[in-house]
Design an enzyme around this catalytic site. Sequence first.
Site, PDB file in Angstrom:
ATOM      1  CE  LYS A 111      45.187  61.481  60.712  1.00 23.24           C
ATOM      2  NZ  LYS A 111      44.875  61.536  59.345  1.00 23.24           N
ATOM      3  CE  LYS A 194      44.878  68.480  54.143  1.00 25.93           C
ATOM      4  NZ  LYS A 194      44.072  67.344  53.859  1.00 25.93           N
ATOM      5  CE  LYS A 197      36.005  68.061  58.019  1.00 24.49           C
ATOM      6  NZ  LYS A 197      36.167  66.735  57.467  1.00 24.49           N
TER       7      LYS A 197
HETATM    8  P1  TYM Z   1      38.424  64.142  54.237  1.00 24.51           P
HETATM    9  O1  TYM Z   1      37.256  63.897  55.126  1.00 24.51           O
HETATM   10  O2  TYM Z   1      39.717  64.495  54.850  1.00 24.51           O
HETATM   11  O3  TYM Z   1      38.093  65.245  53.188  1.00 24.51           O
HETATM   12  C1  TYM Z   1      36.926  65.170  52.395  1.00 24.51           C
HETATM   13  C2  TYM Z   1      37.185  65.685  50.998  1.00 24.51           C
HETATM   14  O4  TYM Z   1      37.619  67.032  51.039  1.00 24.51           O
HETATM   15  C3  TYM Z   1      38.829  67.162  50.317  1.00 24.51           C
HETATM   16  N1  TYM Z   1      39.661  68.187  50.960  1.00 24.51           N
HETATM   17  C4  TYM Z   1      40.249  69.178  50.290  1.00 24.51           C
HETATM   18  N2  TYM Z   1      40.268  69.477  48.972  1.00 24.51           N
HETATM   19  C5  TYM Z   1      40.949  70.575  48.605  1.00 24.51           C
HETATM   20  N3  TYM Z   1      41.603  71.376  49.487  1.00 24.51           N
HETATM   21  C6  TYM Z   1      41.609  71.120  50.803  1.00 24.51           C
HETATM   22  N4  TYM Z   1      42.227  71.919  51.655  1.00 24.51           N
HETATM   23  C7  TYM Z   1      40.918  69.967  51.257  1.00 24.51           C
HETATM   24  N5  TYM Z   1      40.724  69.410  52.484  1.00 24.51           N
HETATM   25  C8  TYM Z   1      39.951  68.313  52.271  1.00 24.51           C
HETATM   26  C9  TYM Z   1      39.498  65.800  50.372  1.00 24.51           C
HETATM   27  O5  TYM Z   1      40.402  65.632  49.306  1.00 24.51           O
HETATM   28  C10 TYM Z   1      38.308  64.905  50.279  1.00 24.51           C
HETATM   29  O6  TYM Z   1      37.932  64.722  48.933  1.00 24.51           O
HETATM   30  N6  TYM Z   1      39.846  59.540  53.016  1.00 24.51           N
HETATM   31  C11 TYM Z   1      38.861  60.546  52.715  1.00 24.51           C
HETATM   32  C12 TYM Z   1      37.434  60.076  52.946  1.00 24.51           C
HETATM   33  C13 TYM Z   1      37.102  58.837  52.194  1.00 24.51           C
HETATM   34  C14 TYM Z   1      36.907  58.727  50.777  1.00 24.51           C
HETATM   35  C15 TYM Z   1      36.606  57.359  50.544  1.00 24.51           C
HETATM   36  C16 TYM Z   1      36.983  59.633  49.734  1.00 24.51           C
HETATM   37  C17 TYM Z   1      36.898  57.613  52.742  1.00 24.51           C
HETATM   38  N7  TYM Z   1      36.611  56.718  51.749  1.00 24.51           N
HETATM   39  C18 TYM Z   1      36.351  56.880  49.250  1.00 24.51           C
HETATM   40  C19 TYM Z   1      36.730  59.149  48.440  1.00 24.51           C
HETATM   41  C20 TYM Z   1      36.432  57.798  48.219  1.00 24.51           C
HETATM   42  C21 TYM Z   1      39.128  61.735  53.645  1.00 24.51           C
HETATM   43  O7  TYM Z   1      39.705  61.608  54.687  1.00 24.51           O
HETATM   44  O8  TYM Z   1      38.604  62.887  53.253  1.00 24.51           O
END
Ligand code: TYM
Length: 329
Positions: A111, A194, A197
């Site tokens: 970031k 990967k 969004k």
């Molecule tokens: P976020 O919002 O970026 O993504 C949500 C979930 O989607 C998974 N993900 C992917 N998995 C496989 N391939 C991809 N290309 C891919 N892109 C996204 C992420 O691994 C995630 O599981 N920090 C977290 C949100 C969060 C969270 C938590 C998760 C906040 N608190 C507590 C678990 C437990 C995040 O930014 O996910």
Amino acid sequence: MDIVLSGIRPTGQLHLGNYFGALRNFVRMQYDAKCYFFIADYHAMTTHTDPAHLHDHVKTILSEYLAAGINPDIATIYVQSDVPQVAELSLLLSMHAYVGELERTASFKDKVRKNPNNVNAGLLTYPVLMAADILLHRATHVPVGKDQEQHLELTRVFARRFNNMYGVDFFPESQPYNFGADLVKIPGLDGTGKMGKSENNGIFLADSDEVIRKKVMRAVTDTGPTEPNSPLSDGVANIFTIMEAVSSPDTIAYFREKYATCEIRYGDLKKQLAEDIIKVVAPIRERIEAIRNDESYLRRVVRDGAEKARESTDRTVSEVRRIMGIRPF
Ligand code: TYM
């Protein structure tokens, strides 16, 4: 019984990476464990979401959770900012999180590199907030994609440190989880890293069949194998990785064989991939709109969810306060 928790940031529509890394697991796990699935709006704010769109994005994720099959009568679904204990536990845990270890987190460094003008304190403490989400429910399993592995590792560090520091056995060592397999990383269609969004390389759960076909047909490939068993280029390897998630073993074996013998036609490969993606996405997409328009249902789901979530978060925060020496007069 296992306690499962996970969350997704509301920054737009969910894509196939979110689905295969997280959401599909949520749906599969809900009947076998006590599950908490939330919408991580505080986390989304670390990159300064537009106030005009934040609520709408929360509504989108909530509708997509429900459309994918999370049953709010069985699992607890809530919005992170509806549960004030998240902020309190995050503050308390931050007393034992070292700035050095937070600065070394890959997501923070990434970031900083991408957005040097917005290195805010919330970005630095992002993993502490995430640990608070998980430890509030003392979750044992956290279904996530591969990109969250380091955050989970830090959560365990914080949990162990807390337990050691106060001589208690209070927080569990929460493990990242993917139903019956290793953690996954779904790649984008642009031949690089990967699916994300903001990378403009994704297929969304709300995409129409036509949009999916168009996106897949435009996916990066190469000029084709010229020798038997030649290595895959990044773009073609990505197509096969997505296929592993959506297609049958027979289909995958068929196209791998065609590649190995240099008979593959990428047009056929992509057509098959698009149809197999559509089989996953179409039934979910068809439910999203109806759910999204049912305001009173959505309101009921998040209100009940927040109430159910607070039962366990209240307990955890009271206990942490007691352990850390905060006593009422
Ligand atoms: P976020 O919002 O970026 O993504 C949500 C979930 O989607 C998974 N993900 C992917 N998995 C496989 N391939 C991809 N290309 C891919 N892109 C996204 C992420 O691994 C995630 O599981 N920090 C977290 C949100 C969060 C969270 C938590 C998760 C906040 N608190 C507590 C678990 C437990 C995040 O930014 O996910």
